[in-house]
Design a protein around this motif. Structure first.
Motif, PDB file in Angstrom:
ATOM      1  N   ALA A  37      -5.439  -1.374   6.423  1.00 37.27           N
ATOM      2  CA  ALA A  37      -4.741  -1.958   7.760  1.00 37.27           C
ATOM      3  C   ALA A  37      -6.121  -2.481   8.450  1.00 37.27           C
ATOM      4  N   ARG A  38      -5.862  -3.538   9.223  1.00 37.36           N
ATOM      5  CA  ARG A  38      -6.530  -4.286  10.048  1.00 37.36           C
ATOM      6  C   ARG A  38      -5.851  -4.615  11.138  1.00 37.36           C
ATOM      7  N   PRO A  54       0.974  -1.351   0.043  1.00 38.41           N
ATOM      8  CA  PRO A  54       0.037   0.054   0.087  1.00 38.41           C
ATOM      9  C   PRO A  54       0.843   1.309   0.056  1.00 38.41           C
ATOM     10  N   TYR A  55       2.077   1.144   0.638  1.00 41.91           N
ATOM     11  CA  TYR A  55       2.698   2.331   0.747  1.00 41.91           C
ATOM     12  C   TYR A  55       3.345   2.417  -0.676  1.00 41.91           C
ATOM     13  N   THR A  56       4.019   1.833  -1.253  1.00 36.08           N
ATOM     14  CA  THR A  56       4.334   1.966  -2.908  1.00 36.08           C
ATOM     15  C   THR A  56       3.380   2.490  -3.502  1.00 36.08           C
ATOM     16  N   GLY A  99      -1.544  11.606   7.484  1.00 38.86           N
ATOM     17  CA  GLY A  99      -0.730  11.119   8.462  1.00 38.86           C
ATOM     18  C   GLY A  99       0.604  11.356   8.343  1.00 38.86           C
ATOM     19  N   ALA A 100       1.398  11.139   9.485  1.00 38.07           N
ATOM     20  CA  ALA A 100       2.806  11.370   9.580  1.00 38.07           C
ATOM     21  C   ALA A 100       3.708  10.080   9.594  1.00 38.07           C
ATOM     22  N   VAL A 101       5.070  10.276   9.444  1.00 35.14           N
ATOM     23  CA  VAL A 101       5.821   9.340   9.837  1.00 35.14           C
ATOM     24  C   VAL A 101       6.030   8.938  11.200  1.00 35.14           C
ATOM     25  N   PRO A 102       5.925   7.567  11.530  1.00 31.89           N
ATOM     26  CA  PRO A 102       5.919   7.409  13.085  1.00 31.89           C
ATOM     27  C   PRO A 102       7.087   7.568  13.788  1.00 31.89           C
ATOM     28  N   ASN A 103       6.931   7.920  14.842  1.00 35.50           N
ATOM     29  CA  ASN A 103       7.924   8.137  15.884  1.00 35.50           C
ATOM     30  C   ASN A 103       8.930   6.691  16.124  1.00 35.50           C
ATOM     31  N   LEU A 104      10.206   6.970  15.912  1.00 37.38           N
ATOM     32  CA  LEU A 104      11.235   5.679  15.903  1.00 37.38           C
ATOM     33  C   LEU A 104      11.330   5.215  17.122  1.00 37.38           C
ATOM     34  N   PRO A 129       3.482  -1.216  16.893  1.00 36.86           N
ATOM     35  CA  PRO A 129       4.103  -2.857  16.646  1.00 36.86           C
ATOM     36  C   PRO A 129       3.555  -3.151  15.461  1.00 36.86           C
ATOM     37  N   GLY A 130       4.269  -4.073  14.967  1.00 39.86           N
ATOM     38  CA  GLY A 130       3.903  -4.710  13.728  1.00 39.86           C
ATOM     39  C   GLY A 130       4.200  -3.902  12.290  1.00 39.86           C
ATOM     40  N   CYS A 131       3.315  -3.754  11.644  1.00 40.86           N
ATOM     41  CA  CYS A 131       3.878  -2.863  10.308  1.00 40.86           C
ATOM     42  C   CYS A 131       3.756  -1.346  11.005  1.00 40.86           C
ATOM     43  N   ARG A 132       4.940  -0.953  10.559  1.00 40.27           N
ATOM     44  CA  ARG A 132       4.990   0.492  10.686  1.00 40.27           C
ATOM     45  C   ARG A 132       4.141   1.131   9.960  1.00 40.27           C
ATOM     46  N   PHE A 133       3.742   0.924   8.828  1.00 39.12           N
ATOM     47  CA  PHE A 133       2.996   1.862   8.032  1.00 39.12           C
ATOM     48  C   PHE A 133       1.434   1.756   8.448  1.00 39.12           C
ATOM     49  N   ALA A 134       1.014   0.782   9.188  1.00 35.35           N
ATOM     50  CA  ALA A 134      -0.286   0.521   9.556  1.00 35.35           C
ATOM     51  C   ALA A 134      -1.159   1.690   9.931  1.00 35.35           C
ATOM     52  N   PRO A 135      -0.344   2.595  10.882  1.00 33.55           N
ATOM     53  CA  PRO A 135      -1.260   3.743  11.212  1.00 33.55           C
ATOM     54  C   PRO A 135      -1.674   4.580   9.980  1.00 33.55           C
TER      55      PRO A 135
END
Lengths: 335, 524, 341, 267, 295
Positions: free
Chosen positions: C310-311, C265-267, C289-294, C299-305
């Motif tokens: 996403a499920r 989905p990100y690609t 949305g924004a890039v997550p705080n590293l 948890p899990g897929c970082r792109f999920a948010p």
């Protein structure tokens, strides 16, 4: 390049005129009675007035200024109100002593400060770095005159390793003068005893003077080295396998030194202006002592002339620094 | 050090040793002799800014001139007496107004030309003409036309008025070569030339002058004076700190130190190879009060302050010194040691304060001390401390000497209190009396404001009187008058403090200008 | 056959005042000779750190490798000492960086800089200079000079010999980048890491440099990792592409496969955000949305948010990697399910 | 709405440390006209004079020759008061969202500042300004909860939205967009571009859009001009220019463009 | 509605200062410096009260106890007038610190005015003001200060005037440079583009952003100002007696070396330590406030 130097030298002229105007205005606006002293304690008012006339001090300020300036063009720095000696003669006698002191101090500061700064940067955040940081802040915080007194107390008074003050044992003639620098003159004359003697007299005042610029150059060098080490081209050099030694001593050093150069130029002026204190402590017969005694007796011409000479030397030093900067820094050179 | 064979010590090893500062505290002064010549080194804080014999002042210039020039008469001994200089002998007329001097025919200038009566006439006239330097001593007494050359070796002075101390002041008027001076007249009466060149007939001539650092004199090959020591040269070295002078003396780097403090003298006590000279002399150190303007114009205020002053602290802080008894130096002709003077007495101080406009104090007085004069500073602080008992504040202003001189010009600008040294140039009560209390000196630093016609009359009488007994009487009256009038807080007579290496031979102390050392009689 | 470069499950943490940021989490990438890998992603996704790690140029501390290997011809560079590493840099791995202005030392002639690299490389492989072992200093220097001229000519700098004595500021931006390429290639590396080599250049110059890169790969038989944020550049230059997001590789594969059939989905979102000819005004799709705080990554897929598909299961663990086509790998559980379904 | 007529700008020679550099011709006889309500694109590479031209339009700099008319009035002849009024009508969004916000000011202060300066024209009191700032933040897709934060707390895209809100605050009719997305990542760029399109439609704005990215220009602009070394090489309708370029420069620029990503896939 | 932003504003500020404080605390030397400055400030406020012999501070003396070596009664010994050196050194703190602070403050105010005028206006105003400050920088500052102080006569205020006269050009240059730099910032261009007046641009957008380097320079200069004050005192043209200024104490005491070394060493050490503290603190502040200069 030559044109640049010439133009910079021509630019000294307005600086000279500006400085003399400022000094004249300051000296004349301020209260004080220089003629009173010069005339001597037993002088009558008429005598004081006569002396003022003799020195043209009864003239309007601009006339005095014009007289001074036209004398200056012919190398005449005026006459000391107090000793009635031509200031130029005195300067010729005192200036080499001060310059010898300042150059020695600066040389010491550069010779120690630059490698130490480089090392501190290389060993960043390790104990040599912390140590050099503490010591350099301490060195900058140390009043030169107090340091001078402590050195004198330790090495001249208690340990008696080095002379208390002065420039050369007085019963001997100083080395025959070519440069007026006793150390260099004695080398020229091949007189090593005189050289070591002159050096021993020079040691304490030079150390007292050099500590603060040494620390500053160290810090500057450290900062610029670190800055340069963060430059992209250093990363590239590392990425392409150059050895750390080559990177530090070739690629970093030249760039770091060029940014420390300006500090060195500034410090030259600062040292010249600040010899007053060290010369006072060590009885070093230079223009600082000369200026101090002139200031205390409000003898105007020597003060103006010393300030002027220091100013001109300072400006000249900065020209030299600019030229050096251009030599090190190809971008400036070719522009 | 003792292992070094002094005889073979070369310049080379000397340099090495002096450069090393010498590890041992006692630096054998004999080393100086090994440098090949007998050179005496005198350390002083004071530079020699000018050595024109007729304009220069100050003890450093006096040192220079006394050794390079010759006056008609020199002064020597304790008490000081006139001794022959250029003049082999002299005669004084009955009325004390005519002096005739016979010049020594052997006397020659450094260029070999003989010293003649013309040179004497020239020099006195020049001194009076320039009206600077020491000429104040003879002003009003010697007129330019009163000096005449009787023949090549005879000079006659016809004084305008008799002057008891005439022979005492002429040691300070030096004789320069008329020929050399006129050859270098330069449109300014030779002042430019003579302030940097010597045209004298003294035993030494100038070898090297490094302003602010040192002046080296060398025995003149023309020296005609007799009975001298073995010195080849003398160096006047400027060492600005007295403590440094003292250390150098201890280390043998200088032979004589002329500006030592009492603390230095204490430290030198028992130092090997060092001789201390601590001798009384006629230099007074008092605190002048502004008798004309401000609170001190009230005699009761002056007396209150005089009684409040902590004389013990004054004496303590002065080291080798004795408290003065009255205005004249202790021991000088006419001085009354039994004079009743002010001593610390707070009750009487308050009594006098109660008689002023401000009986409760609450005022602020202003005291000036000259920058750099440590003893004056101390006294200002002692005064501040003393006045607290009277609820009087003291505002201490350090001033530069020229500003202070300027402030002396009027009572309005003269501070309430001003401590001052008065050096005796000649050993006669007239010196201090005239300079410090005669109203003709008002506006100058020695006596800025004080004037009292009665005192003036007594001073003038003392000056022109030749009979010593009569003079004692006159000065006795003057002292009582001045104590009653209280223009000064009479301070201390500091003893002269000289430090000397024991190798210096032939030194005889004389209480006038004793730090302007005459080197001719000395040997190493 | 071992790959030229094989990054296996690389983990890197960056320590700072706020805490340890997990800036690389399980990056795996394998590069063969003659492959040009495009490493794309947005600012801060870990592309450059991955590139720098190959030459071990990441400062430790503040960085810390917490796992994985970087195999260069089978040797793990993370286990090498600094001198051993130095022997690899420039000779096995060449690097080019973004800004040609700052990457050349302004105080030295470019000839000096090229020759220094050549001499350093020759220390470990004297053959580079074409000299017998034990040749004198002078000879080495002369050979290095010859090599520098040859290299400059090869990257297309006219009158190369006369330009050796010029300083960097006397070159234009594009020419400087050519000089840097020459410097990177003078030690004959097998692997070239090019970190945004054209970002600072104008479009017309960019095309020339990319063409040059392709020529060099062909001529020298190299593998290349081209780090860029510009998918257009990737499309223009690369044979393979790896898409990074927040310290992970979400999709990688041959360029045709990934661009024609973006699976992650990100690609897909990334491609939809590019304004190209086919997009009509207003049809561009951004990514909310924004890039997550590293420091505290999801948890899990970082792109999920940020993911439209996403499920809840996406947050449960690291997303499984599955192969969609030969060499085309995607790290997304949803895509896998969809595909399987 | 905006007429640029034969504008040239030459920078005088500058005295350097080691010599003098000759005058630089930054703009040469540039003529453009921007119509009301359209998006006009200006394309050029670095150093082509794009930024110099914007400075002339904003009157941060004065042309050496030529004139610039805004709504028919020569900007050089405006009275100070009229120029102030014009400043409300012409606004700009800069390239670098990190540098163009004063780090010492809160978002509230940044967005209300133009209203404060132009309060004579807008006539808003303090409370109204704050309310409008909140509305503007809403409009650009940031909530009013961000009002009292400082720039460093925002991402690049958010900052650029703040810049846009500031530009909209005084109610401009013309907005200069100086490479507003080139510092942003591509996903963020898309959002900002869409926001710009949406705002244009809602507020009837005219855009003068400067970029070196032909793709972005093609996406956003109705008409476009190409500038090269201070001279306009070609201008016209966007579609026409991309399909049938007339000048060599345009052709070479188009040739250098990276291929469309989706097309590569079909290769 | 209004609560939320208020809250976030507070938290943002708190976060920023927390971060700065963390960075400051990271450097142990800065903490040492801050502690030393705290001690100096403490003595500045209470030095006169805490002096064991307050009467000596007011000029009282005791000639019966001259030159006592350090002892329990007089930890730093006594001086030439029997005054307690410890008391004088303690009471000297406010003198030096106040003088140093006054010098820096006057220098800053003058320098900011001149530098901001020059940098912001440019053109001939810049030329004239900067040529003038360059000239002032060319004149050796210590000699200038000495000459002015000598002419004005000793005294606390005169001394401050004399030093400040040679102090401002440094600030003028700094401020001008910073203003020039800030003037080129995009947010300044942005402010001008929205029609902000020059005054608004200067006071709202430029000056607040150059406060940090000015504060850093001020804190670093504090030490040097104290040194210069002491230097004038040492030359003998500083304050009036009986004000116990360190340089003056040292200048008097050097006459009594080496035998009565305590009269010199303790005032000198006080001077050194105070300056040391300020310099360490200034270094720390620079690291926190002026990240460009950070190593």
């Amino acid at each position: 390049m030559l044109r640049f130097i010439l133009r910079r030298i021509l630019l000294i002229l307005p600086v000279l005129i500006g400085m003399t105007i400022i000094m004249f205005v300051i000296a004349r606006v301020l209260p004080g009675d220089p003629v009173g002293l010069a005339a001597g304690p037993n002088a009558t008012r008429a005598e004081i007035e006569a002396l003022a006339r003799e020195f043209g001090l009864d003239q309007p300020l601009w006339v005095q200024y014009w007289t001074y300036l036209s004398g200056l063009v012919q190398g005449d720095f005026g006459t000391s109100l107090f000793s009635r000696r031509p200031v130029a003669t005195d300067l010729a006698a005192y200036l080499p002593a001060t310059l010898e002191l300042v150059f020695s101090a600066l040389l010491l500061a550069i010779l120690v400060g630059i490698p130490a700064g480089l090392m501190a940067a290389v060993w960043r955040n390790k104990w040599p770095d912390y140590l050099s940081n503490i010591l350099s802040v301490a060195a900058i915080s140390m009043p030169r005159f107090f340091l001078g007194l402590l050195l004198q107390l330790c090495f001249a008074m208690w340990l008696m390793w080095l002379p208390l003050g002065g420039r050369f044992p007085i019963i001997f003639d100083p080395p025959p003068g070519v440069t007026g620098f006793y150390t260099i003159d004695s080398i020229i004359a091949g007189d090593w005893d005189s050289f070591w003697t002159a050096l021993r007299y020079l040691a304490l005042p030079a150390i007292a003077m050099s500590l603060s610029p040494l620390a500053t150059i160290l810090r500057m060098m450290r900062a610029s080295t670190i800055e340069v080490m963060h430059q992209d081209y250093v990363t590239t050099a590392r990425a392409l396998g150059l050895s750390p030694r080559l990177i530090v001593f070739k690629y970093v050093l030249r760039n770091a030194i060029s940014s420390s150069l300006t500090v060195i130029g500034l410090y030259f002026g600062w040292l010249l202006g600040g010899t007053v204190l060290v010369e006072t402590v060590f009885d070093w017969p230079g223009i600082g002592l000369y200026a101090t005694s002139a200031i205390v007796s409000q003898d105007f011409m020597p003060v103006v002339s010393v300030a002027l000479v220091i100013g001109v030397l300072f400006v000249t030093a900065n020209i030299v620094i600019d030229v050096l900067y251009g030599l090190i820094n190809p971008k400036v050179r070719y522009q | 050090m003792s292992t070094i064979d002094l005889k073979t010590l070369s310049r080379r090893s000397f340099l090495a040793l002096s450069g090393a500062g010498l590890a041992a505290a006692s630096f054998p002064q004999d080393l100086f002799a090994q440098s090949g010549r007998n050179i005496l080194i005198i350390a002083s804080t004071q530079d020699i800014p000018n050595y024109d014999p007729h304009t220069a002042t100050g003890y450093s210039a006096s040192f220079f001139l006394r050794n390079t020039y010759e006056p008609l008469v020199r002064v020597a001994g304790n008490p000081p007496e006139p001794v022959p200089g250029l003049a082999e002998s002299w005669e004084v007329s009955e009325d004390g107004k005519t002096y005739t001097f016979a010049l020594n025919p052997a006397a020659v200038f450094h260029d070999g030309s003989p010293v003649t009566a013309e040179d004497v006439v020239f020099s006195y006239q020049r001194a009076l003409r320039l009206a600077r330097g020491n000429s104040w001593m003879i002003r009003g007494i010697v007129e330019p036309e009163g000096v005449t050359a009787v023949d090549a070796h005879t000079v006659r002075f016809d004084l305008a008025t008799p002057f008891a101390a005439f022979l005492q002041v002429i040691p300070w008027i030096f004789i320069a070569s008329k020929a050399i001076a006129e050859a270098n007249e330069g449109g300014d009466d030779s002042t430019t030339y003579l302030q940097a060149n010597v045209a004298g007939s003294g035993p030494f001539k100038l070898r090297r002058a490094e302003a602010g650092a040192l002046y080296q004199l060398q025995r003149a090959d023309t020296a005609w004076q007799t009975g001298g020591g073995n010195l080849d040269g003398v160096i006047w070295q400027i060492v600005r700190e007295s403590s440094t002078q003292r250390l150098m003396l201890q280390r043998g780097e200088v032979h004589i130190s002329v500006d030592l403090t009492s603390e230095d003298m204490d430290a030198l006590d028992g130092a090997p190879g060092v001789v201390r000279v601590i001798e009384p002399e006629y230099r007074t150190f008092s605190i002048k009060m502004n008798t004309e303007h401000g609170p001190m114009a009230d005699i009761n205020m002056r007396k209150a302050v005089a009684y409040a002053m902590n004389y013990q602290a004054m004496r303590d802080a002065s080291g080798y010194a004795e408290l003065m008894t009255g205005p004249l130096p202790n021991g000088i002709l006419g001085h009354n040691p039994d004079l009743e003077v002010y001593r610390t007495d707070l009750d009487r101080a308050r009594e006098h304060l109660a008689m002023t406009d401000t009986p409760e104090g609450g005022i602020t007085l202003r005291m000036v001390h000259v920058n750099g004069l440590e003893q004056q500073r101390r006294w200002a602080l002692i005064m501040l401390d003393s006045l607290q008992a009277l609820n009087i504040q003291l505002d201490i202003t350090p001033m530069n000497w020229p500003d202070m001189v300027a402030a002396c010009q009027s009572p309005e600008t003269f501070p309430d209190l001003f401590p001052v040294y008065q050096t005796a140039n000649y050993g006669d009560p007239d010196n201090i009396a005239y300079a410090a209390y005669h109203s003709s000196r008002n506006g100058g630093w020695q006596n800025a404001v004080y004037h009292n016609p009665e005192a003036d009359a007594l001073i003038e009488a003392g000056r022109t009187e030749i009979d010593p007994a009569r003079r004692v009487e006159i000065y006795g009256q003057l002292q009582e008058l001045l104590v009653a009038d209280c223009p000064d807080i009479f301070g201390v007579l500091e003893k002269r403090r000289l430090g000397m290496r024991d190798a210096v031979q032939g030194f005889a102390f004389t209480p006038v200008a004793s730090n302007a050392i005459e080197a001719w009689p000395l040997s190493l | 056959m071992t790959a030229l470069l094989d990054i296996r499950d690389l983990h890197l943490s960056m320590h700072s005042f706020e805490g340890a940021a997990k800036v690389l989490s399980g990056v795996s990438l394998s590069v063969e000779k003659r492959q040009i890998w495009g490493l794309v992603g947005e600012t801060g996704c870990g592309k450059s750190l991955t590139g720098l790690s190959v030459s071990r140029l990441v400062r430790t501390p503040p960085a810390e490798y917490t796992g994985g290997q970087i195999l260069l011809d089978g040797t793990d560079v993370l286990g090498l000492s600094e001198p051993q590493m130095r022997a690899l840099r420039g000779r096995r791995v060449g690097m080019i960086f973004q800004d040609p202005t700052t990457n050349l030392n302004p105080a030295f002639r470019i000839g000096t800089q090229l020759m220094d690299v050549a001499l350093a490389a020759a220390k470990h492989d004297p053959a580079i200079l074409g000299l017998q072992p034990g040749a004198g200093r002078r000879a080495r220097k002369q050979a290095a000079r010859k090599l520098a001229i040859a290299m400059l000519t090869e990257v297309g700098i006219p009158a190369a010999e006369s330009r050796l004595d010029d300083y960097p500021h006397q070159f234009s931006g594009g020419m400087r980048q050519r000089v840097l390429i020459a410097m990177a290639l003078i030690g004959r590396p097998d692997l070239l890491i090019a970190d945004e080599p054209t970002t600072a250049l104008d479009v017309s110059v960019q095309a020339q440099i990319l063409t040059l890169l392709k020529q060099m790969v062909a001529a020298h038989d190299m593998g290349v990792v081209l780090i860029t944020h510009n998918l257009g550049v990737v499309a223009q230059t690369c044979t393979h592409v790896a898409v990074m997001y927040a310290g992970t590789i979400v999709e990688k594969g041959p360029i045709e496969a990934v661009l024609a059939d973006p699976a992650h989905p990100y690609t897909q979102a990334l491609l939809r955000a590019i304004p190209d000819r086919s997009v009509k005004r207003g049809q561009l799709q951004g990514l909310a949305g924004a890039v997550p705080n590293l420091i505290h990554p999801p948890p899990g897929c970082r792109f999920a948010p940020r993911c439209a598909l996403a499920r809840p299961s996406c947050l449960e663990g690291p997303p499984p990697v599955h192969t969609r086509a030969p060499d085309h790998a995607v790290a997304c559980p949803v895509v896998k399910e969809v595909q399987n379904a | 709405m905006l007429e640029i007529e034969n504008v040239s700008r030459v920078f005088a020679e500058r005295k350097g440390m080691f010599g003098t550099s000759p005058g630089v011709r930054a703009l040469h006889e540039v003529s453009l006209s921007v119509r009301k309500g359209e998006s006009f694109g200006l394309v050029g590479e670095s150093g082509s004079g794009k930024t110099t031209l914007t400075r002339q339009i904003l009157r941060l700099d004065t042309p050496t020759s030529g004139r610039i008319l805004f709504e028919g009035e020569d900007m050089a002849r405006l009275s100070p008061a009229a120029l102030r009024a014009l400043r409300a009508k012409v606004q700009i969004v800069f390239q670098d969202p990190y540098a163009s916000l004063n780090p010492r000011m809160s978002v509230h202060d940044i967005v209300t500042e133009p209203m404060l300066i132009h309060r004579g024209i807008l006539g808003l009191n303090r409370q109204q300004r704050t309310d409008r700032a909140a509305e503007l933040l809403d409009l650009v897709g940031l909530g009013p909860q961000h009002l009292y934060r400082h720039p460093h707390e925002f991402s690049g895209g958010q900052r650029q939205r703040i810049c846009i809100a500031r530009a909209l605050a005084p109610g401009p009719s013309l907005v200069l967009l100086d490479e507003p997305t080139s510092a942003l990542d591509v996903s963020v760029q898309a959002q900002v571009l869409n926001l710009l399109i949406e705002l244009q439609q809602r507020l009837g704005l005219t855009y003068f859009f400067i970029s070196h990215d032909l793709g972005v220009i093609r996406y956003l602009c109705d008409r476009v001009a190409l500038i090269y070394r201070g001279e306009i090489k070609e201008q016209g309708e966007t579609q026409r220019l991309f399909d049938a370029p007339e000048s060599d420069y345009t052709r070479s620029l188009l040739a250098a463009m990276p291929p469309d990503v989706r097309r590569v896939a079909g290769r | 509605m209004t609560d939320v932003p208020q809250d976030s504003r507070r938290s943002a500020r708190a976060e920023a200062s927390r971060r700065a404080f963390y960075r400051f605390r990271q450097s142990r030397l800065s903490m040492v410096g801050a502690t030393m400055v705290a001690v100096v400030v403490f003595f500045t406020l209470f030095g006169n009260l805490l002096a064991p012999y307050p009467e000596h501070v007011r000029g009282g003396l005791n000639t019966a106890e001259r030159f006592q070596a350090p002892s329990l009664a007089h930890p730093f010994g006594t001086n030439e007038l029997g005054q307690d050196v410890l008391s004088l050194v303690m009471a000297g703190t406010p003198v030096s610190v106040a003088a140093g602070f006054a010098v820096v403050l006057i220098g800053t105010v003058l320098g900011v005015v001149v530098g901001a005028l020059a940098g912001f206006n440019g053109g001939w105003i810049d030329d004239v003001l900067m040529r003038f400050s360059d000239l002032m920088l060319t004149i050796p500052s210590l000699i200038l200060a000495m000459a002015v102080a000598a002419a004005l006569g000793p005294g606390f205020v005169n001394m401050i005037i004399a030093i400040a006269l040679s102090w401002w050009p440094g600030y003028a240059r700094l401020v001008r440079g910073e203003v020039l730099q800030a003037r080129e910032e995009v947010y300044v261009a942005a402010a001008r583009a929205i029609g902000a007046s020059p005054a608004r641009v200067l006071f709202r957008h430029i000056l607040p952003n150059i406060v940090s380097p000015i504060i850093v320079k001020m804190s670093l200069d504090m030490g040097f100002a104290i040194l210069t004050v002491a230097a004038l005192g040492f030359i003998g043209i500083g304050v009036r007696p009986p004000t116990p200024e360190w340089g003056t104490l040292l200048s008097i005491a050097r006459n009594y070396m080496p035998d009565f070394w305590w009269t010199a060493v303790f005032p000198g050490m006080a001077m050194f330590l105070a300056v040391f503290g300020f310099n360490l603190l200034g270094d720390g502040l620079r690291d926190v406030l002026d990240p460009r200069a950070r190593r």
